[in-house]
Motif scaffolding. Structure first.
Motif, PDB file in Angstrom:
ATOM      1  N   THR A   1       0.821  -1.216   0.000  1.00 12.51           N
ATOM      2  CA  THR A   1       0.000   0.000   0.000  1.00 12.51           C
ATOM      3  C   THR A   1       0.845   1.251   0.000  1.00 12.51           C
ATOM      4  OG1 THR A   1      -1.708  -1.203   1.199  1.00 12.51           O
ATOM      5  CG2 THR A   1      -1.832   1.197   1.234  1.00 12.51           C
ATOM      6  N   GLU A   2       1.953   1.248   0.739  1.00 12.05           N
ATOM      7  CA  GLU A   2       2.797   2.432   0.838  1.00 12.05           C
ATOM      8  C   GLU A   2       3.367   2.808  -0.529  1.00 12.05           C
ATOM      9  OE1 GLU A   2       6.618   4.095   3.428  1.00 12.05           O
ATOM     10  OE2 GLU A   2       6.025   1.999   3.541  1.00 12.05           O
ATOM     11  N   GLN A   3       3.793   1.819  -1.305  1.00 15.77           N
ATOM     12  CA  GLN A   3       4.330   2.100  -2.633  1.00 15.77           C
ATOM     13  C   GLN A   3       3.257   2.683  -3.550  1.00 15.77           C
ATOM     14  OE1 GLN A   3       5.726  -1.367  -4.686  1.00 15.77           O
ATOM     15  NE2 GLN A   3       6.567  -0.232  -6.412  1.00 15.77           N
ATOM     16  N   ALA A   4       2.043   2.122  -3.482  1.00 17.81           N
ATOM     17  CA  ALA A   4       0.946   2.624  -4.309  1.00 17.81           C
ATOM     18  C   ALA A   4       0.578   4.046  -3.917  1.00 17.81           C
ATOM     19  CB  ALA A   4      -0.262   1.712  -4.176  1.00 17.81           C
ATOM     20  N   ASN A   5       0.508   4.315  -2.611  1.00 13.47           N
ATOM     21  CA  ASN A   5       0.175   5.662  -2.138  1.00 13.47           C
ATOM     22  C   ASN A   5       1.240   6.669  -2.534  1.00 13.47           C
ATOM     23  OD1 ASN A   5      -2.179   4.722  -1.023  1.00 13.47           O
ATOM     24  ND2 ASN A   5      -1.415   4.653   1.068  1.00 13.47           N
TER      25      ASN A   5
ATOM     26  N   PHE B   1       0.442  21.031   3.539  1.00 15.08           N
ATOM     27  CA  PHE B   1      -0.309  19.820   3.849  1.00 15.08           C
ATOM     28  C   PHE B   1       0.602  18.803   4.544  1.00 15.08           C
ATOM     29  CE2 PHE B   1      -3.105  21.484   0.574  1.00 15.08           C
ATOM     30  CZ  PHE B   1      -4.371  21.117   1.021  1.00 15.08           C
ATOM     31  N   ASP B   2       0.041  18.070   5.475  1.00 15.76           N
ATOM     32  CA  ASP B   2       0.755  16.989   6.146  1.00 15.76           C
ATOM     33  C   ASP B   2       0.371  15.676   5.470  1.00 15.76           C
ATOM     34  OD1 ASP B   2       1.962  15.174   7.784  1.00 15.76           O
ATOM     35  OD2 ASP B   2       0.962  15.797   9.629  1.00 15.76           O
ATOM     36  N   VAL B   3       1.326  15.080   4.747  1.00 14.08           N
ATOM     37  CA  VAL B   3       1.050  13.856   3.986  1.00 14.08           C
ATOM     38  C   VAL B   3       1.589  12.611   4.677  1.00 14.08           C
ATOM     39  CG1 VAL B   3       1.032  15.122   1.803  1.00 14.08           C
ATOM     40  CG2 VAL B   3       3.169  14.109   2.616  1.00 14.08           C
ATOM     41  N   ASN B   4       2.002  12.731   5.925  1.00 17.68           N
ATOM     42  CA  ASN B   4       2.594  11.582   6.609  1.00 17.68           C
ATOM     43  C   ASN B   4       1.625  10.418   6.723  1.00 17.68           C
ATOM     44  OD1 ASN B   4       5.201  12.603   7.086  1.00 17.68           O
ATOM     45  ND2 ASN B   4       4.495  13.774   8.845  1.00 17.68           N
ATOM     46  N   ASN B   5       0.371  10.706   7.031  1.00 22.45           N
ATOM     47  CA  ASN B   5      -0.590   9.616   7.190  1.00 22.45           C
ATOM     48  C   ASN B   5      -0.797   8.848   5.887  1.00 22.45           C
ATOM     49  OD1 ASN B   5      -1.013  10.146   9.876  1.00 22.45           O
ATOM     50  ND2 ASN B   5      -2.813  11.430   9.542  1.00 22.45           N
ATOM     51  N   LEU B   6      -0.684   9.546   4.755  1.00 28.43           N
ATOM     52  CA  LEU B   6      -0.856   8.889   3.467  1.00 28.43           C
ATOM     53  C   LEU B   6       0.284   7.916   3.184  1.00 28.43           C
ATOM     54  CD1 LEU B   6      -2.692   8.868   0.928  1.00 28.43           C
ATOM     55  CD2 LEU B   6      -1.178  10.589  -0.047  1.00 28.43           C
ATOM     56  N   LEU B   7       1.464   8.213   3.743  1.00 30.87           N
ATOM     57  CA  LEU B   7       2.641   7.394   3.468  1.00 30.87           C
ATOM     58  C   LEU B   7       2.959   6.421   4.590  1.00 30.87           C
ATOM     59  CD1 LEU B   7       4.977  10.146   1.934  1.00 30.87           C
ATOM     60  CD2 LEU B   7       3.519   8.502   0.751  1.00 30.87           C
TER      61      LEU B   7
ATOM     62  N   ALA C   1       7.064  -1.811   9.225  1.00 21.92           N
ATOM     63  CA  ALA C   1       7.824  -0.848   8.421  1.00 21.92           C
ATOM     64  C   ALA C   1       7.989   0.467   9.168  1.00 21.92           C
ATOM     65  CB  ALA C   1       7.122  -0.618   7.087  1.00 21.92           C
ATOM     66  N   ARG C   2       6.951   0.919   9.873  1.00 20.16           N
ATOM     67  CA  ARG C   2       7.053   2.172  10.632  1.00 20.16           C
ATOM     68  C   ARG C   2       8.054   2.042  11.766  1.00 20.16           C
ATOM     69  NH1 ARG C   2       1.536   1.929  10.965  1.00 20.16           N
ATOM     70  NH2 ARG C   2       1.575   2.107  13.242  1.00 20.16           N
ATOM     71  N   ALA C   3       8.024   0.917  12.465  1.00 16.57           N
ATOM     72  CA  ALA C   3       8.963   0.716  13.566  1.00 16.57           C
ATOM     73  C   ALA C   3      10.404   0.724  13.068  1.00 16.57           C
ATOM     74  CB  ALA C   3       8.648  -0.595  14.277  1.00 16.57           C
ATOM     75  N   ASP C   4      10.646   0.104  11.929  1.00 11.73           N
ATOM     76  CA  ASP C   4      11.996   0.075  11.362  1.00 11.73           C
ATOM     77  C   ASP C   4      12.445   1.469  10.957  1.00 11.73           C
ATOM     78  OD1 ASP C   4      14.313  -1.472  10.244  1.00 11.73           O
ATOM     79  OD2 ASP C   4      13.559  -0.618   8.366  1.00 11.73           O
TER      80      ASP C   4
END
Length: 416
Positions: free
Chosen positions: A306-310, A347-353, A359-362
């Motif tokens: 999903t992250e790559q698609a977003n 804009f804050d796009v962090n949630n989108l990515l 992956a977030r923990a790493d």
């Protein structure tokens, strides 16, 4: 005729100046989106929303932008911070006007950009202080830009009662979509791509009429006698009614007197109807630049996560909208001195990515070990409360500059 011409010129804006419109000469009417396409289908700005693929694409873009937080930042000696004490912060973050919340306002802007190529947001300020108290979006048809002789641009805003007032760019906050050189407003997809959108409507219309007639193709009815013109028309009318009633009752029609029915329409398989429908999904996706898999067309989906698609969606679709809106806000809501001092909207796009939890923990671990992020910054991104002592930056102790290591391990005088 002059009244019609003046009103249409006013509605279409400055781009129609010098274009002569009449009821007998269709030249110029296509600019208004009023002409018919090659598929003999009329296409307007609302036609886009009646096409399921276009509806899905526009809604996806608008609702995604609407969910992204929009903040006002100021630059300080310690870096940037949110200017929460500024009244403009609350307007863009929570509620720009009485009847719209911030997500609804951002959605409406993007819908206008995606369908009409332009968005307008008249700004209300206190006359004494100039403080911004409201941002109220209006439909593009209510604003007419005009270039004066000296090259300056003014905007005529028409209210609900028909009264017009003159505004500057700073007071109406225009957001222009993709457009050409010398044009004050962006291109509207239903005008530029009317034939492609019209073909989508024609295919849907054909399918609806085909299955609405019980899947019965057109054909020729022949007989052993000549009924005459008048009798033929009556026979054709009564036969159509008879076939329709037979279909509704679930009965088979019966023809007598040597009457025969010969289909002449091309079958859906021969005309590759399904393939044509799929091609139009891709065509509409190209117009709005939305990945096919995000329009529920997953035949050729190639993203592994999903992250790559977003990220692809953000870079090649959303970023153009976000940048235009940010630039317009910075230009119209901030004074030049404030921009020079380091204030800006973003804009804050962090949630989108955001990736999955692993992956977030790493990522957080690597940023933490690189002394690029504090514990409290990590907790804020995870919607956790701040803790005491969480604002310190830490560095791992298992690495050091080579020069320092050489100095540390250099033999001292008297050592064996």
């Amino acid at each position: 005729m002059n009244i019609i011409r003046r009103s249409l010129l006013h509605a279409a804006g400055w781009v129609l100046k010098g274009t002569d419109l009449s009821l007998t000469d269709p030249q110029g009417w296509g600019v208004l989106g009023a002409g018919r396409t090659w598929a003999n289908i009329s296409v307007s700005d609302t036609t886009q929303l009646q096409i399921t693929t276009a509806w899905s694409a526009i809604r996806l873009i608008a609702e995604t932008v609407g969910t992204l937080p929009l903040h006002l930042y100021r630059t300080t000696s310690k870096g940037r911070e949110r200017a929460k004490d500024d009244s403009r912060y609350a307007l863009v973050r929570w509620q720009p006007c009485e009847y719209l919340t911030a997500p609804e306002w951002k959605e409406s802007m993007v819908v206008s950009l995606a369908t009409l190529g332009q968005a307008y947001n008249p700004i209300t300020r206190f006359e004494s202080t100039g403080r911004v108290i409201e941002i109220q979006p209006v439909h593009k048809s209510r604003v007419q830009p005009e270039v004066r002789r000296d090259g300056s641009v003014i905007y005529w805003l028409t209210d609900r009662h028909g009264a017009r007032r003159q505004l500057t760019r700073r007071d109406i906050m225009p957001v222009r979509g993709f457009g050409g050189v010398g044009q004050l407003e962006g291109f509207a997809p239903h005008q530029i791509h009317s034939n492609s959108l019209g073909l989508s409507v024609a295919l849907e219309k054909y399918a609806a009429e085909f299955f609405g007639s019980g899947g019965q193709p057109l054909g020729i009815i022949t007989g052993d006698y000549d009924p005459g013109e008048k009798s033929r028309d009556q026979f054709r009318k009564s036969l159509s009614k008879y076939i329709r009633e037979s279909r509704e009752k679930g009965e088979h029609p019966f023809f007598a007197d040597g009457t025969k029915y010969t289909p002449i329409s091309t079958t859906n398989n021969d005309s590759q109807f399904i393939e044509a429908r799929k091609l139009q999904i891709a065509e509409v996706a190209r117009i709005y630049r939305v990945p096919l898999h995000m329009l529920m067309e997953t035949d050729k989906a190639s993203y592994n996560n999903t992250e790559q698609a977003n990220k692809h969606f953000l870079d090649y679709t959303l970023l153009a909208y976000l940048t235009r809106i940010e630039a317009s806000l910075n230009s119209c809501l901030l004074e030049p001195s404030e921009r020079a001092a380091g204030m800006y909207f973003e804009f804050d796009v962090n949630n989108l990515l955001r990736g999955d939890s692993t992956a977030r923990a790493d990522q957080y671990l690597k940023l933490r070990q690189a002394s690029a992020i504090t514990g409290n910054e990590i907790r804020e991104r995870e919607n956790l409360p701040r803790v005491d002592g969480g604002d310190d930056l830490y560095a791992p102790l298992n690495m050091a500059p080579l020069d320092l290591l050489r100095e540390h391990f250099k033999p001292k005088e008297g050592d064996q």
